[in-house]
Structures are given as structure tokens and as C-alpha cells.
Design a protein around this motif. Structure first.
Motif, PDB file in Angstrom:
ATOM      1  N   ILE A 183       0.842  -1.203   0.000  1.00  0.00           N
ATOM      2  CA  ILE A 183       0.000   0.000   0.000  1.00  0.00           C
ATOM      3  C   ILE A 183       0.873   1.247   0.000  1.00  0.00           C
ATOM      4  O   ILE A 183       0.776   2.095  -0.886  1.00  0.00           O
ATOM      5  N   ASN A 184       1.764   1.371   1.022  1.00  0.00           N
ATOM      6  CA  ASN A 184       2.697   2.502   1.020  1.00  0.00           C
ATOM      7  C   ASN A 184       4.155   2.062   0.965  1.00  0.00           C
ATOM      8  O   ASN A 184       5.051   2.888   0.993  1.00  0.00           O
ATOM      9  N   GLY A 185       4.397   0.753   0.910  1.00  0.00           N
ATOM     10  CA  GLY A 185       5.765   0.265   0.837  1.00  0.00           C
ATOM     11  C   GLY A 185       5.861  -1.221   1.081  1.00  0.00           C
ATOM     12  O   GLY A 185       4.866  -1.953   0.966  1.00  0.00           O
ATOM     13  N   TYR A 186       7.075  -1.661   1.448  1.00  0.00           N
ATOM     14  CA  TYR A 186       7.335  -3.074   1.688  1.00  0.00           C
ATOM     15  C   TYR A 186       8.202  -3.248   2.932  1.00  0.00           C
ATOM     16  O   TYR A 186       8.982  -2.350   3.298  1.00  0.00           O
ATOM     17  N   LEU A 187       8.076  -4.411   3.548  1.00  0.00           N
ATOM     18  CA  LEU A 187       8.970  -4.825   4.620  1.00  0.00           C
ATOM     19  C   LEU A 187       9.895  -5.892   4.060  1.00  0.00           C
ATOM     20  O   LEU A 187       9.455  -6.790   3.321  1.00  0.00           O
ATOM     21  N   ALA A 188      11.174  -5.812   4.405  1.00  0.00           N
ATOM     22  CA  ALA A 188      12.171  -6.738   3.859  1.00  0.00           C
ATOM     23  C   ALA A 188      13.072  -7.236   4.980  1.00  0.00           C
ATOM     24  O   ALA A 188      13.623  -6.438   5.735  1.00  0.00           O
ATOM     25  N   ASN A 189      13.230  -8.552   5.048  1.00  0.00           N
ATOM     26  CA  ASN A 189      13.991  -9.150   6.152  1.00  0.00           C
ATOM     27  C   ASN A 189      15.218  -9.915   5.686  1.00  0.00           C
ATOM     28  O   ASN A 189      15.935 -10.475   6.499  1.00  0.00           O
ATOM     29  N   SER A 190      15.462  -9.976   4.392  1.00  0.00           N
ATOM     30  CA  SER A 190      16.614 -10.701   3.854  1.00  0.00           C
ATOM     31  C   SER A 190      17.068  -9.998   2.588  1.00  0.00           C
ATOM     32  O   SER A 190      16.354  -9.144   2.033  1.00  0.00           O
ATOM     33  N   THR A 191      18.251 -10.354   2.111  1.00  0.00           N
ATOM     34  CA  THR A 191      18.765  -9.750   0.880  1.00  0.00           C
ATOM     35  C   THR A 191      17.795  -9.964  -0.274  1.00  0.00           C
ATOM     36  O   THR A 191      17.523  -9.049  -1.058  1.00  0.00           O
ATOM     37  N   GLU A 192      17.239 -11.174  -0.376  1.00  0.00           N
ATOM     38  CA  GLU A 192      16.297 -11.456  -1.466  1.00  0.00           C
ATOM     39  C   GLU A 192      15.031 -10.623  -1.342  1.00  0.00           C
ATOM     40  O   GLU A 192      14.484 -10.153  -2.344  1.00  0.00           O
ATOM     41  N   GLU A 193      14.545 -10.431  -0.117  1.00  0.00           N
ATOM     42  CA  GLU A 193      13.340  -9.616   0.069  1.00  0.00           C
ATOM     43  C   GLU A 193      13.609  -8.151  -0.260  1.00  0.00           C
ATOM     44  O   GLU A 193      12.752  -7.474  -0.850  1.00  0.00           O
ATOM     45  N   TRP A 194      14.774  -7.651   0.123  1.00  0.00           N
ATOM     46  CA  TRP A 194      15.141  -6.293  -0.246  1.00  0.00           C
ATOM     47  C   TRP A 194      15.231  -6.158  -1.772  1.00  0.00           C
ATOM     48  O   TRP A 194      14.744  -5.178  -2.351  1.00  0.00           O
ATOM     49  N   LEU A 195      15.844  -7.162  -2.421  1.00  0.00           N
ATOM     50  CA  LEU A 195      15.965  -7.130  -3.873  1.00  0.00           C
ATOM     51  C   LEU A 195      14.599  -7.103  -4.549  1.00  0.00           C
ATOM     52  O   LEU A 195      14.354  -6.314  -5.462  1.00  0.00           O
ATOM     53  N   THR A 196      13.710  -7.981  -4.091  1.00  0.00           N
ATOM     54  CA  THR A 196      12.381  -8.057  -4.685  1.00  0.00           C
ATOM     55  C   THR A 196      11.627  -6.739  -4.546  1.00  0.00           C
ATOM     56  O   THR A 196      11.019  -6.241  -5.503  1.00  0.00           O
ATOM     57  N   ALA A 197      11.674  -6.154  -3.362  1.00  0.00           N
ATOM     58  CA  ALA A 197      10.964  -4.902  -3.119  1.00  0.00           C
ATOM     59  C   ALA A 197      11.526  -3.774  -3.975  1.00  0.00           C
ATOM     60  O   ALA A 197      10.770  -3.015  -4.609  1.00  0.00           O
ATOM     61  N   LEU A 198      12.845  -3.652  -4.011  1.00  0.00           N
ATOM     62  CA  LEU A 198      13.462  -2.563  -4.770  1.00  0.00           C
ATOM     63  C   LEU A 198      13.263  -2.759  -6.267  1.00  0.00           C
ATOM     64  O   LEU A 198      13.028  -1.794  -7.009  1.00  0.00           O
ATOM     65  N   ARG A 199      13.361  -4.005  -6.739  1.00  0.00           N
ATOM     66  CA  ARG A 199      13.109  -4.275  -8.157  1.00  0.00           C
ATOM     67  C   ARG A 199      11.688  -3.877  -8.554  1.00  0.00           C
ATOM     68  O   ARG A 199      11.454  -3.245  -9.589  1.00  0.00           O
ATOM     69  N   THR A 200      10.736  -4.258  -7.711  1.00  0.00           N
ATOM     70  CA  THR A 200       9.330  -3.956  -8.004  1.00  0.00           C
ATOM     71  C   THR A 200       9.109  -2.461  -8.148  1.00  0.00           C
ATOM     72  O   THR A 200       8.446  -1.996  -9.086  1.00  0.00           O
TER      73      THR A 200
END
Length: 359
Positions: free
Chosen positions: A296-313
Motif C-alpha cells: 500500500i505505502n511500501g514493503y517490509l524486507a527481512n533478507s537480501t532477497e526480500e530487499w531485492l524483490t521490493a526494490l526491483r518492483t
């Protein structure tokens, strides 16, 4: 009503600026006389950020100045205290000095109690581990920036606890508009002492820049590039630049380790980003989980892959960035806005003035 505000820092200290100084004009405009007295000066913050030790003489002067104020505080109706009266001193000293029984409100925006109860020195833990609990228990009111801090106040035996989040004056923040720039700009605002948290997202950004052009923009991190392998722009922090930094960012990040002290943080970075209308990506630690609404207003990221997915999106979808940014702006206007919290703060302070205290 006369209030003595005992802040920890002058304006350069972010906690004092956010929790106290930005409210002073509004409070004074309502006919309340307020006197502010900081413990540390701006020089202390400059020394801290530049790796210099503050002289013993300056520290001693800070204690003497605060002690003088405490002995003469009976001319005030209320004390509004940031965190504690005397850092590293037992609360019993304050109790002895408070012969006038002036009521006080104590304000917290971080888990300062862990500096004592989790200190590596067992003597500090023994003699000061419950100091902040005593400060909370004897206060007429505890104002906490989030549930984690409020829960500690409840466990301490505090009788009156209110949650008031850290906020910005949203009206000062212009809304970020998507740009056609081919470089994806990842922004962070903080200080040299919190820049180490950026290591959490380092690997994700390194991988990201192998796929498309990326620039890391750091505001207030100091003068040294933290990651030579990542294109980085350093901006000097100032009060004037804070409401405009979003104009440099496509996304704002707040990486954190999941530790006791970090769970007490108030998510101020996220609120700044959201006020500027940009999406956020943050570690799922403490109040971040309340501020960030996933997808809705962003993402939560707990691992390198989650950070990558959020930033890529966010990199691949400018429209999503704009939609999320506007959702964040609306939430900031509704919940994290000085115009909303200032009237409530005045009501809270006024409700305590004139009461008697056992401190």
C-alpha cells in the motif's frame, strides 16, 4: 501555565528537535510560557558525529547546570522531561532535590532504559538497571512514541501512559513526482552513528546495480563513502534540507537489526519519506510494522532477497511508486502530522500541570 522543558540536546539532536522543539512555537502561540534548557549542547553532537570526545569540563558544566535548574524548579507548574533528569545518575538524587513536588511529564522516543539494563558492566546494570523504571513510575504522565516504550512504562508501574508518535510538519514537505531519469535513486537519511545499519542492505544494492543503474543517496551519513562499489551521493544534513530530501529519492529505506534497542525506535525516517510522497522499504522491526502497510505505502524486507524483490518492483513500476507514495502521504497527514498531534500534546501537558508528585 509555566513549563520547564528539560531536553537532552539542543536543536541538532534529532530526538529533542522532533519531540520538543518543533512543538514550541505552537505551545507558545496558545499563551503557555515555556522555558527550554538542554542538557547537552550542539557541540556535544558535533563531537559525537566526528568521533571526538567531549571534555570532562563541558560534561561537568552540563551536570551543574541541570542540578541548578532542578533546585530552582518550584517556580514552574510542570516539568516536561526528555528521557531522564540526569544521565548516568541515580533517580534518588532527583527525589531528594524535588522538595517542591513539581509534577513532571517524561517523554521517550527510544529505548533509553536498555543503555542501563543491558550495559556490559554489571555494576551499571545493578545500580542503574531500573533507573528509568523509577523515572516512569514517579511521573505524573509518561508519553511514549510507540507501544514498545509504553509497555515498558506499564511494567514499571507508571499510572498514566499516553502514546504520541514522532511526527513531521507535513505541510513543509512537497510531494515527490516520478521522473524519467534512468537512474534509480535509493535514499536514506540519518546520522553517522546510525549509518552502520546500511550494511544490512548493501548486498541487495550491489546485486541491483548489476541489473540497472542505481544511485545510493545518503543524507547525514558523514563525509566518507561507506560502500566504494556502489555509486553514492553524500548530502550534508540540515533542518532546511529535511523536507526536500524526498526530491532526490525514488524510494526511502530504513534497514534495522532486530534488537531490543531498535524495537524502541519510532520510525521517523519512514514518516519523513512518506510525508514527501515516496514509497518506503524497511526492516520489519518494532513500529516499522505499523507504519508500513505492505503493497500500500511500501514493503517490509527481512533478507537480501526480500530487499531485492521490493526494490526491483519499485524500480520497474513508476506508477506503483506514485500510488504508494500518495498512500504514504495520506497516512502521514492523518497520523504523523504536527498539526494533528500538537493540540493533543497541549491537552496532555495541561491536564498534568498543578498536580502533586511523589518524586
Amino acid at each position: 501555565m509555566r513549563i520547564l522543558a528539560l531536553t537532552r540536546y539542543e536543536r541538532l539532536g534529532s530526538s529533542s528537535r522532533v519531540r520538543f522543539y518543533q512543538y514550541l512555537p505552537y505551545i507558545k502561540s496558545h499563551g503557555i510560557e515555556i522555558v527550554n534548557a538542554s542538557f547537552f549542547t550542539d557541540k556535544y553532537i558535533h563531537d559525537l558525529y566526528n568521533g571526538r570526545r567531549t571534555s570532562v569540563r563541558e560534561i561537568l558544566y552540563a551536570y551543574l547546570k541541570r542540578l541548578h535548574l532542578l533546585t530552582g524548579r518550584k517556580s514552574f507548574d510542570l516539568l516536561w522531561v526528555e528521557k531522564e533528569f540526569l544521565p548516568w545518575f541515580p533517580f534518588s538524587i532527583v527525589s531528594i532535590l524535588n522538595s517542591a513536588r513539581v509534577p513532571y511529564v517524561v517523554d521517550y522516543d527510544d529505548a533509553v532504559f536498555h543503555r542501563y539494563d543491558m550495559h556490559p558492566n554489571p555494576l551499571i546494570r545493578t545500580f542503574l538497571g531500573h533507573k528509568i523504571d523509577q523515572v516512569m513510575r514517579n511521573a505524573s504522565m509518561v508519553i511514549a512514541g510507540n507501544d514498545y516504550l509504553a509497555e515498558r512504562a506499564r511494567k514499571s508501574g507508571a499510572l498514566h501512559i499516553e502514546i504520541l508518535p514522532s511526527v513531521v510538519d507535513v505541510s513543509k514537505y512537497a510531494v515527490k513526482r516520478p521522473e524519467a531519469d534512468q537512474v534509480f535513486k535509493i535514499g536514506w537519511i540519518g546520522s553517522p552513528v546510525t549509518a552502520n545499519y546500511l550494511n544490512i542492505v548493501r548486498n541487495a544494492i550491489v546485486k541491483l546495480q548489476q541489473e540497472f543503474a542505481v544511485q545510493l543517496i545518503l543524507v547525514g551519513a558523514g563525509n566518507t563513502l561507506p560502500f566504494p562499489e556502489i555509486p553514492t551521493k553524500l548530502l550534508q544534513w540540515s533542518e532546511e534540507i529535511e523536507p526536500t530530501v524526498n526530491q532526490y529519492f525514488d524510494v526511502g529505506i530504513m534497514p534495522l537489526v532486530d534488537g531490543p534497542f531498535e524495537r524502541g525506535k519510532c520510525g521517523y525516517k519512514l514518516i519523513q519519506y512518506m510525508a514527501g510522497g515516496i514509497p518506503v522499504v524497511a526492516s520489519p522491526v518494532g513500529v516499522n510494522q505499523e507504519i508500513v502497510e505492505i503493497n500500500i505505502n511500501g514493503y517490509l524486507a527481512n533478507s537480501t532477497e526480500e530487499w531485492l524483490t521490493a526494490l526491483r518492483t519499485l524500480r520497474d513500476d513508476p506508477q506503483k511508486r506514485e500510488t504508494m507514495g500518495m498512500a504514504g502521504r495520506q497516512k502521514a497527514e492523518r497520523l504523523y502530522n504536527l498539526q494533528v498531534t500538537a493540540p493533543r500534546l497541549i491537552d496532555l501537558l495541561s491536564s498534568v500541570a498543578g498536580q502533586k508528585t511523589n518524586a
